[in-house]
Design an enzyme around this catalytic site. Structure first.
Site, mmCIF file in Angstrom:
data_model
loop_
_atom_site.group_PDB
_atom_site.id
_atom_site.type_symbol
_atom_site.label_atom_id
_atom_site.label_comp_id
_atom_site.label_asym_id
_atom_site.label_seq_id
_atom_site.Cartn_x
_atom_site.Cartn_y
_atom_site.Cartn_z
ATOM 1 N N ASN A 42 -12.652 -19.718 13.470
ATOM 2 C CA ASN A 42 -11.583 -20.299 12.847
ATOM 3 C C ASN A 42 -10.530 -19.091 12.626
ATOM 4 O O ASN A 42 -10.688 -17.875 12.406
ATOM 5 C CB ASN A 42 -11.899 -21.212 11.587
ATOM 6 C CG ASN A 42 -12.639 -20.356 10.865
ATOM 7 O OD1 ASN A 42 -13.268 -19.171 10.832
ATOM 8 N ND2 ASN A 42 -12.498 -20.550 9.466
ATOM 9 N N ILE A 43 -9.101 -19.913 12.840
ATOM 10 C CA ILE A 43 -8.080 -18.805 12.609
ATOM 11 C C ILE A 43 -6.957 -19.554 11.384
ATOM 12 O O ILE A 43 -6.241 -20.551 12.213
ATOM 13 C CB ILE A 43 -7.331 -18.326 13.781
ATOM 14 C CG1 ILE A 43 -8.378 -17.786 14.694
ATOM 15 C CG2 ILE A 43 -6.087 -17.671 13.605
ATOM 16 C CD1 ILE A 43 -7.873 -17.898 16.544
ATOM 17 N N GLU A 44 -6.953 -18.904 10.379
ATOM 18 C CA GLU A 44 -6.140 -19.862 9.422
ATOM 19 C C GLU A 44 -4.726 -19.248 9.315
ATOM 20 O O GLU A 44 -4.310 -18.376 10.055
ATOM 21 C CB GLU A 44 -6.771 -19.650 7.848
ATOM 22 C CG GLU A 44 -8.220 -20.321 7.963
ATOM 23 C CD GLU A 44 -8.929 -20.559 6.660
ATOM 24 O OE1 GLU A 44 -8.467 -19.646 5.622
ATOM 25 O OE2 GLU A 44 -9.657 -21.186 6.498
ATOM 26 N N CYS A 53 -9.551 -24.655 14.181
ATOM 27 C CA CYS A 53 -11.068 -24.253 13.804
ATOM 28 C C CYS A 53 -11.692 -23.661 15.086
ATOM 29 O O CYS A 53 -11.315 -23.452 16.235
ATOM 30 C CB CYS A 53 -11.833 -25.848 14.235
ATOM 31 S SG CYS A 53 -11.204 -26.721 12.734
ATOM 32 N N GLU A 55 -14.334 -24.086 16.748
ATOM 33 C CA GLU A 55 -14.887 -24.833 17.994
ATOM 34 C C GLU A 55 -13.704 -25.102 18.903
ATOM 35 O O GLU A 55 -13.898 -24.793 20.378
ATOM 36 C CB GLU A 55 -15.284 -26.310 17.587
ATOM 37 C CG GLU A 55 -16.630 -26.434 16.989
ATOM 38 C CD GLU A 55 -16.155 -26.343 15.378
ATOM 39 O OE1 GLU A 55 -15.068 -25.764 14.985
ATOM 40 O OE2 GLU A 55 -16.831 -27.234 14.543
ATOM 41 N N CYS A 90 -15.494 -30.855 12.586
ATOM 42 C CA CYS A 90 -14.652 -31.758 11.822
ATOM 43 C C CYS A 90 -14.393 -32.887 13.217
ATOM 44 O O CYS A 90 -14.717 -32.791 14.169
ATOM 45 C CB CYS A 90 -13.398 -31.234 11.543
ATOM 46 S SG CYS A 90 -12.085 -30.891 12.745
HETATM 47 N N1 THU Z 1 -13.469 -25.295 10.334
HETATM 48 C C1 THU Z 1 -13.865 -25.051 11.538
HETATM 49 O O1 THU Z 1 -13.611 -23.871 11.955
HETATM 50 N N2 THU Z 1 -14.514 -25.942 12.142
HETATM 51 C C2 THU Z 1 -14.641 -27.130 11.893
HETATM 52 O O2 THU Z 1 -15.167 -27.973 12.684
HETATM 53 C C3 THU Z 1 -14.724 -27.491 10.375
HETATM 54 C C4 THU Z 1 -13.620 -26.841 9.695
HETATM 55 C C5 THU Z 1 -12.629 -24.309 9.606
HETATM 56 C C6 THU Z 1 -11.276 -24.699 9.479
HETATM 57 C C7 THU Z 1 -10.962 -23.831 8.149
HETATM 58 O O3 THU Z 1 -10.525 -22.676 8.562
HETATM 59 C C8 THU Z 1 -12.243 -23.682 7.325
HETATM 60 O O4 THU Z 1 -13.461 -24.001 8.181
HETATM 61 C C9 THU Z 1 -12.461 -24.705 6.177
HETATM 62 O O5 THU Z 1 -12.266 -25.846 6.455
#
Ligand code: THU
Length: 138
Positions: A42-44, A53, A55, A90
């Site tokens: 994940n890269i925020e 996300c 995936e 998600c």
């Molecule tokens: N996140 C994912 O990387 N994959 C998912 O399917 C669910 C959520 C990440 C997004 C965010 O950076 C962190 O998890 C918290 O929601």
């Protein structure tokens, strides 16, 4: 490629996460039909909505390289990278999988740091879904 090895690659990918806002680090390892594996994290973003996300990072890397046929994905995550249970994809990620994967696409949801996982199929995680077939017939 075994599910166990794929799960280990997801755990490794979690180490690349950029998650300074939520603190949740997530990793994914996507197995293509030809045996290639793409890892993602994940890269925020400070503006939140541009975040990606793990995936989808893995899928988009593979898609850009021309892959269109996928077998399985392993996913793991947890606060500060500590896995305390499974971290299911998600809804947006499930829909991206729907675009490119069949009902029997396998998901290995890693639930412990040793790589233990629960297995599921895309059909189980996204029943009665909207897909490219619906778009064309609609
Ligand atoms: N996140 C994912 O990387 N994959 C998912 O399917 C669910 C959520 C990440 C997004 C965010 O950076 C962190 O998890 C918290 O929601």
């Amino acid at each position: 490629m075994t599910p166990e090895k794929l799960s280990q690659l997801a755990i490794e990918a979690m180490g690349r996460a950029y998650a300074p806002y939520s603190g949740y680090k997530v990793g994914a390892a996507l197995l293509c039909a030809d045996g290639t594996v793409y890892q993602g994290c994940n890269i925020e973003n400070a503006a939140f909505s541009p975040s990606n996300c793990a995936e989808r990072t893995a899928f988009f890397r593979a898609l850009y390289d021309g892959h269109r046929d996928f077998t399985a994905i392993a996913v793991c995550g947890g606060k500060d990278g500590v896995i305390t249970g499974s971290f299911p994809p998600c809804g947006v990620c499930r829909q991206v999988m729907r675009e490119f994967c069949r009902d029997d696409f396998k998901l290995y949801l890693v639930n412990s740091a040793d790589g233990a996982y629960d297995a599921a199929t895309l059909a189980e995680l996204l029943p009665r879904s909207f897909s490219a077939q619906d778009q064309m017939s609609g």
